[in-house]
Write an enzyme that holds these catalytic residues in place. Sequence first.
Site, short mmCIF file in Angstrom:
data_model
loop_
_atom_site.label_atom_id
_atom_site.label_comp_id
_atom_site.label_asym_id
_atom_site.label_seq_id
_atom_site.Cartn_x
_atom_site.Cartn_y
_atom_site.Cartn_z
N ALA A 91 9.02 -3.32 -1.88
CA ALA A 91 8.43 -1.99 -1.84
C ALA A 91 8.63 -1.43 -0.45
O ALA A 91 8.25 -2.05 0.54
CB ALA A 91 6.93 -2.06 -2.17
N SER A 92 9.29 -0.27 -0.35
CA SER A 92 9.54 0.39 0.93
C SER A 92 10.35 -0.51 1.86
O SER A 92 11.39 -1.02 1.46
CB SER A 92 8.20 0.81 1.55
N LEU A 93 9.86 -0.77 3.08
CA LEU A 93 10.60 -1.63 4.00
C LEU A 93 10.83 -3.02 3.40
O LEU A 93 11.80 -3.70 3.74
CB LEU A 93 9.85 -1.72 5.34
N HIS A 194 8.73 8.20 3.71
CA HIS A 194 8.81 8.71 2.34
C HIS A 194 8.47 10.21 2.27
O HIS A 194 7.94 10.68 1.27
CB HIS A 194 7.92 7.90 1.40
#
Length: 310
Positions: A91-93, A194
């Site tokens: 998730a994300s990074l 984001h």
Amino acid sequence: MFSGQGSQYYHMGRELYDHNAVFRRWMSKLNDIIYQKVGISITDEMYNEAKNMDDKFDHILYTHPAIFMVEYSLARVLIESGVEPDYVLGASLGEVTCAAVAGIVSVEETIECLLKRAELIESYCEFGSMIAIIHNSELYHQVSSISLHSELAAVNYCSHFVISGDSENLLKIEKYLTTKNIIFQTLPVRYGFHSANIDSIESEYKKFLQNFSFKKPKIPVISCLLSDYVTEVSAEYFWDVSRYPIYFQKTILKLEKDAQFNYIDLGPSGTLANFVKYNLREDSLSQFYDILSPFGQDIKKLEEVEEIFN
């Protein structure tokens, strides 16, 4: 599972760093690579005795690589003990950690990407903010004072979503949430990931990413950006995971339609394991585990996971 910005804190993984030889070896190896590239020691900052766990740890030149170091080192601890993943989820990074664990990019290349992103953001982006809101994500679309002044950054489960954007606008949204008695938490980040808050680095970062060749994953990758399996990764993808919304809820619900899983959260705070808990149906046979958290017992939880899966 690997989480991203906002999950970090001073002294994360310290218990393992002091007492687990494999974790310390990998942390030291990664720290040495970073020191050779930019002349800073992540471990010296992260494990600074003058810092308390609740001090704000938000300087991204340190937090970007720190999160990766902790997650990747913990993954190596499990793999070297015989606990190998059937899938990796980011998730994300955390999607960047996924790419390294799956062999899409080398550890050295991953670190270069993270350091470059941090350098560009600090040089060219205005300060921003991110807020986790404990409410159904429909609130975002229903309240114009939220949707017009922020971007949806993540939907984690039915009553937890994250917004991102300009600091001043998000401060106004915080005041609105307070008047409505809606619970929220401001994340420990200096920038609005984001969201358009980081758009000023898009061209330069994509140009930098063109220097790398991305291999096919050796371990199946599940992306919370796409809510699907990833078979190929491009430079564009490495930008997209930091710019566009993360749909953790949608991803888990899709997985649960296919099979039951053992979800092991290797992020610093155990937040993804908690999110999984709220996404599982009552009749699901899936299980979830975390190892690291600000509340300690990291070694005990690691040993429990190793015993279950070995």
